[in-house]
Design a protein around this motif. Structure first.
Motif, mmCIF file in Angstrom:
data_model
loop_
_atom_site.group_PDB
_atom_site.id
_atom_site.type_symbol
_atom_site.label_atom_id
_atom_site.label_comp_id
_atom_site.label_asym_id
_atom_site.label_seq_id
_atom_site.Cartn_x
_atom_site.Cartn_y
_atom_site.Cartn_z
ATOM 1 N N LYS A 66 11.235 34.608 9.187
ATOM 2 C CA LYS A 66 12.959 33.558 8.471
ATOM 3 C C LYS A 66 12.963 33.225 9.498
ATOM 4 O O LYS A 66 13.694 32.446 9.591
ATOM 5 C CB LYS A 66 13.591 35.097 8.308
ATOM 6 N N LEU A 67 12.455 33.480 11.002
ATOM 7 C CA LEU A 67 12.571 33.069 11.899
ATOM 8 C C LEU A 67 12.339 31.872 12.640
ATOM 9 O O LEU A 67 13.177 30.591 13.073
ATOM 10 C CB LEU A 67 11.910 33.868 13.257
ATOM 11 N N GLY A 68 11.107 31.292 11.565
ATOM 12 C CA GLY A 68 10.637 30.166 11.497
ATOM 13 C C GLY A 68 11.430 28.994 10.945
ATOM 14 O O GLY A 68 11.721 28.026 11.146
ATOM 15 N N LYS B 131 3.016 27.892 12.351
ATOM 16 C CA LYS B 131 1.599 27.145 12.907
ATOM 17 C C LYS B 131 1.630 28.979 12.816
ATOM 18 O O LYS B 131 -0.111 28.666 12.222
ATOM 19 C CB LYS B 131 1.784 26.105 13.590
ATOM 20 N N LYS B 132 1.230 29.869 13.041
ATOM 21 C CA LYS B 132 0.372 30.908 14.240
ATOM 22 C C LYS B 132 0.675 31.809 12.616
ATOM 23 O O LYS B 132 -0.002 31.842 12.647
ATOM 24 C CB LYS B 132 1.988 32.303 14.912
ATOM 25 N N LEU B 133 1.587 31.678 11.706
ATOM 26 C CA LEU B 133 1.542 32.386 10.236
ATOM 27 C C LEU B 133 0.381 31.552 9.282
ATOM 28 O O LEU B 133 -0.333 32.500 9.081
ATOM 29 C CB LEU B 133 3.162 32.062 9.489
ATOM 30 N N GLY C 250 -4.196 33.214 8.399
ATOM 31 C CA GLY C 250 -4.438 33.619 6.823
ATOM 32 C C GLY C 250 -3.274 33.401 5.973
ATOM 33 O O GLY C 250 -3.334 33.704 5.068
ATOM 34 N N PHE C 251 -1.892 33.216 6.436
ATOM 35 C CA PHE C 251 -0.701 33.568 5.662
ATOM 36 C C PHE C 251 -0.856 32.709 4.607
ATOM 37 O O PHE C 251 -0.860 31.305 4.935
ATOM 38 C CB PHE C 251 0.396 33.360 6.630
ATOM 39 N N GLU C 252 -0.441 32.739 3.292
ATOM 40 C CA GLU C 252 -0.598 31.996 2.518
ATOM 41 C C GLU C 252 0.328 31.892 1.368
ATOM 42 O O GLU C 252 0.832 32.557 0.724
ATOM 43 C CB GLU C 252 -1.092 31.960 1.023
ATOM 44 N N LEU D 202 6.988 23.833 7.355
ATOM 45 C CA LEU D 202 5.565 23.640 8.282
ATOM 46 C C LEU D 202 4.982 22.628 7.825
ATOM 47 O O LEU D 202 5.576 21.208 9.264
ATOM 48 C CB LEU D 202 4.541 24.576 7.684
ATOM 49 N N ALA D 203 5.341 21.258 7.289
ATOM 50 C CA ALA D 203 4.963 20.148 7.239
ATOM 51 C C ALA D 203 6.294 19.423 7.721
ATOM 52 O O ALA D 203 6.031 18.539 8.022
ATOM 53 C CB ALA D 203 4.964 19.811 5.657
ATOM 54 N N SER D 204 8.076 19.877 7.533
ATOM 55 C CA SER D 204 8.548 19.205 8.449
ATOM 56 C C SER D 204 9.122 19.751 9.682
ATOM 57 O O SER D 204 8.927 19.061 10.431
ATOM 58 C CB SER D 204 9.879 19.447 7.912
ATOM 59 N N SER D 205 8.391 20.746 9.691
ATOM 60 C CA SER D 205 8.255 21.058 11.624
ATOM 61 C C SER D 205 7.131 20.113 12.610
ATOM 62 O O SER D 205 7.138 19.783 13.896
ATOM 63 C CB SER D 205 8.336 22.306 12.063
#
Length: 333
Positions: free
Chosen positions: A261-263, A280-282, A286-288, A297-300
């Motif tokens: 949520k924060l990301g 990226k930390k998630l 191993g977070f899928e 993730l792609a955008s950031s």
């Protein structure tokens, strides 16, 4: 030519084949899990299941890794399959189910499986943990004014509301969530979703007031803080954005849900460096996640100059949501 060189020639001419087995990948998955490298653990255990489908030990370990990754529904599906189709004597699965249902807020199901585990495994490895879980479930139910045996529809109503929101049926979502809040006045998730429904209907003042109520009664509620700053951002209330952004920068959540949520909130605000660090930390843990996770993730990654990571993440977006093809962040206007 010497005997040694002949032997070398013979050895060089031999072709030794190696075919990994399910047990091989299971062992590698266990080692990765013990190192808390959940991404690799999941990868190896899924491969082990492909090689040995229906092996309950492999499936159970994969379910544990999924739970560690916050994928409780997927884990429960595997655990139920083990008990119902492969090996009903693996009673520890009931304990794992109890934990997962507790995380999902399904207290009655959690209580049922915890009690069942204690009945079937009177001296099992997780007996003390199961007793502690039962005590905790009872306290949680009291705090939320939930009767474990009568108000089991709470989460199902919340899930129905989520589906209504996703389908754009906001009036029905409002009606349903207002009923949930009336019955469960301290169920903050319903308040946050109701605020979203009001906002989508254009009732910004109502949405904002509701979030203020949550933060007054449940200070520090992360979902309310994130929703409030996002609403303010879209309404161009820069003073509120600045104030709340400073609060969010100091928060260090532990749960996968809160980190996600924060990301995504930072990404929506254009704070791409902070968004990337959380997402990226998630990923490293191993977070899928779903398509939304890989989209942000792609955008950031793209907006912070990490093109390779951005392109790799976008490939996952397309795999999960093919209709997104052509909507890459680097093609946005």
């Amino acid at each position: 030519m010497s005997k040694d060189s002949k032997a070398t020639k013979n050895r060089t001419g031999m072709l030794l084949s190696f075919t990994p087995t399910g047990e091989y990948y299971f062992t590698k998955g266990l080692k990765a899990y013990q190192r808390r490298d959940y991404h690799k653990a999941m990868k190896y255990l899924k491969r082990a299941m492909q090689l040995e489908p229906g092996e309950p030990m492999i499936a159970c370990q994969l379910a544990i890794v999924l739970s560690e990754n916050g994928q409780y529904k997927e884990a429960n599906h595997l655990l139920h399959t083990i008990l119902e189709e492969w090996d009903e004597d693996m009673v520890e699965c009931h304990y794992f189910l109890a934990n997962n249902y507790a995380h999902l807020g399904l207290f009655k199901d959690a209580y049922h499986h915890a009690e069942l585990y204690m009945q079937l495994e009177t001296d099992g490895e997780f007996i003390e943990d199961a007793e502690d879980l039962l005590d905790l479930l009872t306290l949680e139910a009291e705090d939320l004014e939930v009767d474990l045996y009568e108000d089991d529809d709470l989460i199902s109503r919340q899930e129905e509301a989520r589906e209504l929101l996703e389908s754009g049926d906001f009036p029905d979502a409002v009606e349903l969530l207002e009923g949930v809040i009336k019955d469960f006045p301290e169920y903050w998730s319903a308040y946050n979703n109701l605020a979203l429904a009001y906002y989508y209907l254009g009732e910004y003042a109502k949405a904002d007031e509701l979030l203020d109520e949550v933060l007054e009664k449940n200070p520090g509620n992360l979902h309310a803080l994130c929703n409030k700053v996002i609403f303010a951002f879209y309404e161009k209330d820069w003073k509120t954005v600045k104030t709340l952004k400073e609060v969010l920068l100091k928060i260090m959540p532990l749960s996968v849900e809160h980190q996600f949520k924060l990301g995504t909130t930072f990404a929506l605000l254009g704070e791409y460096e902070m968004a990337y660090s959380w997402l990226k930390k998630l990923y490293k843990q191993g977070f899928e996640g779903d398509g939304a996770f890989y989209y942000w993730l792609a955008s950031s990654a793209y907006h912070t100059g990490r093109q390779q990571t951005a392109e790799k993440s976008w490939q996952r977006v397309i795999q999960l949501n093919p209709e997104k093809e052509g909507q890459e962040p680097w093609k946005e206007k």
